[in-house]
Structure formats: structure tokens, C-alpha cells
Design an enzyme around this catalytic site. Structure first.
Site, PDB file in Angstrom:
ATOM      1  N   SER A 269       0.861  -1.193   0.000  1.00  0.00           N
ATOM      2  CA  SER A 269       0.000   0.000   0.000  1.00  0.00           C
ATOM      3  C   SER A 269       0.889   1.231   0.000  1.00  0.00           C
ATOM      4  CB  SER A 269      -0.846  -0.002   1.283  1.00  0.00           C
ATOM      5  OG  SER A 269      -1.475   1.247   1.501  1.00  0.00           O
TER       6      SER A 269
ATOM      7  N   TYR B  87      -2.573  -0.224  10.712  1.00  0.00           N
ATOM      8  CA  TYR B  87      -2.495  -0.505   9.267  1.00  0.00           C
ATOM      9  C   TYR B  87      -1.131  -0.114   8.703  1.00  0.00           C
ATOM     10  CZ  TYR B  87      -3.832  -0.718   4.325  1.00  0.00           C
ATOM     11  OH  TYR B  87      -3.912  -1.023   2.981  1.00  0.00           O
TER      12      TYR B  87
HETATM   13  P1  NAD Z   1     -11.637  -5.822  -0.507  1.00  0.00           P
HETATM   14  O1  NAD Z   1     -12.218  -5.920   0.854  1.00  0.00           O
HETATM   15  O2  NAD Z   1     -12.539  -5.474  -1.639  1.00  0.00           O
HETATM   16  O3  NAD Z   1     -10.871  -7.158  -0.839  1.00  0.00           O
HETATM   17  C1  NAD Z   1     -10.223  -7.914   0.178  1.00  0.00           C
HETATM   18  C2  NAD Z   1     -10.792  -9.327   0.206  1.00  0.00           C
HETATM   19  O4  NAD Z   1     -10.120 -10.030   1.258  1.00  0.00           O
HETATM   20  C3  NAD Z   1     -12.294  -9.385   0.522  1.00  0.00           C
HETATM   21  O5  NAD Z   1     -12.971 -10.104  -0.506  1.00  0.00           O
HETATM   22  C4  NAD Z   1     -12.358 -10.131   1.859  1.00  0.00           C
HETATM   23  O6  NAD Z   1     -13.488 -11.012   1.956  1.00  0.00           O
HETATM   24  C5  NAD Z   1     -11.044 -10.899   1.872  1.00  0.00           C
HETATM   25  N1  NAD Z   1     -10.585 -11.204   3.222  1.00  0.00           N
HETATM   26  C6  NAD Z   1     -10.542 -10.372   4.294  1.00  0.00           C
HETATM   27  N2  NAD Z   1     -10.109 -11.035   5.368  1.00  0.00           N
HETATM   28  C7  NAD Z   1      -9.854 -12.312   4.981  1.00  0.00           C
HETATM   29  C8  NAD Z   1      -9.386 -13.477   5.648  1.00  0.00           C
HETATM   30  N3  NAD Z   1      -9.101 -13.466   6.965  1.00  0.00           N
HETATM   31  N4  NAD Z   1      -9.240 -14.613   4.928  1.00  0.00           N
HETATM   32  C9  NAD Z   1      -9.553 -14.639   3.606  1.00  0.00           C
HETATM   33  N5  NAD Z   1     -10.008 -13.584   2.923  1.00  0.00           N
HETATM   34  C10 NAD Z   1     -10.163 -12.432   3.611  1.00  0.00           C
HETATM   35  O7  NAD Z   1     -10.465  -4.731  -0.377  1.00  0.00           O
HETATM   36  P2  NAD Z   1      -9.280  -4.275  -1.377  1.00  0.00           P
HETATM   37  O8  NAD Z   1      -9.184  -2.810  -1.242  1.00  0.00           O
HETATM   38  O9  NAD Z   1      -9.396  -4.905  -2.702  1.00  0.00           O
HETATM   39  O10 NAD Z   1      -8.016  -4.903  -0.603  1.00  0.00           O
HETATM   40  C11 NAD Z   1      -7.039  -5.709  -1.211  1.00  0.00           C
HETATM   41  C12 NAD Z   1      -5.659  -5.297  -0.739  1.00  0.00           C
HETATM   42  O11 NAD Z   1      -5.378  -3.965  -1.220  1.00  0.00           O
HETATM   43  C13 NAD Z   1      -5.467  -5.244   0.773  1.00  0.00           C
HETATM   44  O12 NAD Z   1      -4.223  -5.843   1.107  1.00  0.00           O
HETATM   45  C14 NAD Z   1      -5.435  -3.754   1.064  1.00  0.00           C
HETATM   46  O13 NAD Z   1      -4.710  -3.456   2.220  1.00  0.00           O
HETATM   47  C15 NAD Z   1      -4.781  -3.223  -0.182  1.00  0.00           C
HETATM   48  N6  NAD Z   1      -4.967  -1.781  -0.442  1.00  0.00           N
HETATM   49  C16 NAD Z   1      -6.211  -1.250  -0.587  1.00  0.00           C
HETATM   50  C17 NAD Z   1      -6.359   0.121  -0.796  1.00  0.00           C
HETATM   51  C18 NAD Z   1      -7.726   0.775  -0.945  1.00  0.00           C
HETATM   52  O14 NAD Z   1      -7.809   2.010  -0.906  1.00  0.00           O
HETATM   53  N7  NAD Z   1      -8.797   0.024  -1.136  1.00  0.00           N
HETATM   54  C19 NAD Z   1      -5.218   0.937  -0.892  1.00  0.00           C
HETATM   55  C20 NAD Z   1      -3.952   0.358  -0.765  1.00  0.00           C
HETATM   56  C21 NAD Z   1      -3.844  -1.014  -0.540  1.00  0.00           C
END
Ligand code: NAD
Length: 263
Positions: A142, A155
């Protein structure tokens, strides 16, 4: 295509960035195991993408569930080339002063359990198959892996820990297995927080006008969608394109560049 016949496990594949990775990897010729805790999201994914994707429901904090996901790839596709650790929780910018002391220890354990332990257990489960294929690992980090303010201390510390994992595992697993990270910036997804902090019922986009903030406040003045971040994963997973790359984190957030005042 760059990923023809690559066998891949993606964690957190049910929505957001993970789902976009699955779609694009399939387009690039990969065979994918989508691993997520949400059976509903996995059913929906299977509906849309059909037999090109195997699904495994489980928790990334569990050794047995990670083993099942990696074993499925080997059973279904004969090998495993790429493990993509991506499942994550956010802390909704909850600061240390604003976190009640009685929630702090359990909130920390839950968030680090997914964002850090989940990656450690996932790589451990994938390792024998990755060694056999001379494969690679890509971990979703991130902007919070480099800069403050993209979350609270839990985080931001968890994503900084991810940089340490990339470097140490690249060192330990060389020369057989490459290990890299991708650091995306903000996007409107279903990203949620720890139940222990009372943050499991709302998604990031419901709380923060993330598209507006990105469009107005980022250097490039765009509101990226999950698919806009996926190119870096394709590049790092594609053996022929990244033959020299390990221990590297590709910062695709643009957060290191301040927006121009008059831009
Ligand atoms: P999202 O919630 O849409 O996707 C994450 C998925 O992980 C979900 O489908 C959820 O059900 C699954 N999940 C959560 N806990 C779990 C567990 N214990 N076991 C199995 N599955 C689990 O969110 P996203 O934004 O697509 O996140 C994906 C990655 O991107 C993460 O690592 C997040 O930190 C990173 N990220 C997101 C952003 C943002 O702004 N959305 C920015 C930077 C980094």
C-alpha cells in the site's frame, strides 16, 4: 500473452483488487485459484468467470486453509507458479489516541493476523510448489508501506511489515523463488476493518469519498479503479519479463509525488 499456463493462487480474490487481479490474469492466460473467506463473493466470481477459476473458501490466518488453496492449484493445474498475497483489513485511520485501550490488543491481533500473518502462512504453504516451479510471490502492500496517513498505526505498521517480508523472503528464498510487492494507492473497494475495532460492517467507500479525494488530491488527478493497479502484478508474475527482479516493491500509488498547486 505473458501468463500463458501460469498457475496462480490469489488471496482476498472475492472483491476489489484481488478480483481485478483474477480477471486480468485469466485474460493473460493464467489458471487461477481464488481464495477468500466470503463464499458469496466466490460464488459470484465463479458465475462470472466459470471454469477458468477454481475457488477455495477459507481464512488466510489458517495454515490448513492456505495449504488447501495451494494444494488445489497443484491438483487442478499440475503446479503453482505464483502466489499472490492480497487479503487485507484496513483500520479506517483509527489513531492511537482515538482507539479505546480495551480494543487495542484484539484490534492489533486481528489486523496483523490478516495483513502480516496471512502473508507469512501463505508463502509457507506455497513454498514447496514454488520451489519446484521456480515461481514467485507477489504481496499487495500500500502507499501505507512507505508513507504515514494512509491509515492509523496498526495498518501503516502492518504494511511497513510487508516491506520487511518482501526483503527477507527474497533473501531467504533466492535463488529459486522471487519475492516482490506492489503498493497501490486508494481505490473504492469493499475493504473493511477488524471486528475487534467495530469496523467490519462498513466498506472504505461508504465512509470516505475516495474517488473524489484521489481525483482532486493525487498528483496525477485520477481516481484509479482496482484494474488500474493490476499491470504491476502481471509484470512481476511473468517470469520472462521480471527475470532479475526480487526483493523489490513497485510503488504504483504515486503518493511520493505531491500534487502541484497550480496543476
Ligand atoms: P476488498 O475488501 O474489496 O478485498 C479484500 C478481500 O479479502 C475481501 O474479498 C475479503 O473477503 C477478503 N478477506 C478479508 N479477510 C480475509 C481473511 N481473513 N481470509 C480470507 N479472505 C479475507 O479490499 P481491497 O481494497 O481490494 O483490498 C485488497 C488489498 O489492497 C489489501 O491488502 C489492502 O490493504 C490493499 N490496499 C487497498 C487500498 C484501498 O484504498 N482500497 C489501498 C492500498 C492497498
Amino acid at each position: 500473452s505473458w501468463l500463458e499456463d501460469n498457475s496462480v493462487v490469489v488471496t482476498g480474490a472475492g472483491s476489489g483488487l484481488g478480483r481485478a487481479i483474477v480477471r486480468r490474469f485469466v485474460e493473460e492466460g493464467a489458471q487461477v485459484v481464488a481464495f477468500d473467506k466470503s463464499e458469496d463473493k466466490l460464488h459470484d466470481l465463479k458465475d462470472k468467470l466459470g471454469d477458468t477459476v477454481e475457488t477455495v473458501a477459507g481464512d488466510v490466518r489458517s495454515t490448513a486453509d492456505n495449504d488447501r488453496a495451494c494444494a488445489r492449484a497443484v491438483e487442478a493445474f499440475g503446479k503453482l507458479d505464483t502466489f499472490i498475497g492480497n487479503a487485507g483489513l484496513w483500520d479506517f485511520n483509527r489513531s492511537l489516541p482515538d482507539t479505546p485501550a480495551e480494543q487495542l490488543a484484539s484490534g492489533f491481533d486481528e489486523l496483523f493476523g490478516v495483513n502480516v500473518k496471512g502473508y507469512v502462512l501463505g508463502v509457507k504453504a506455497a513454498l514447496p510448489a514454488l520451489r519446484a516451479s521456480r515461481g514467485s510471490v507477489v504481496l499487495t502492500l500500500s502507499n501505507a508501506a512507505f508513507y504515514p496517513g494512509g491509515g492509523g498505526p496498526l495498518y501503516v505498521a502492518s504494511k511497513h511489515a510487508g516491506v520487511g517480508l518482501v526483503k527477507q523472503l527474497a533473501y531467504e528464498l533466492a535463488p529459486e523463488v522471487r519475492v516482490n510487492g506492489v503498493a497501490p494507492g486508494g481505490m473504492d473497494t469493499d475493504l473493511r476493518g477488524p471486528a475487534a475495532l467495530g469496523l467490519s460492517d462498513t466498506a472504505i467507500g461508504e465512509v470516505i469519498p475516495i474517488n473524489d479525494l484521489m481525483a482532486q488530491g493525487s498528483a496525477l488527478r485520477i481516481a484509479p479503479q482496482p484494474e488500474d493497479y493490476v499491470g504491476a502484478y502481471v509484470l512481476l508474475a511473468a517470469k520472462a519479463q521480471s527475470v532479475t527482479v526480487t526483493g523489490s516493491v513497485f510503488d504504483v500509488s504515486s503518493f511520493g509525488i505531491l500534487p502541484r498547486f497550480n496543476g
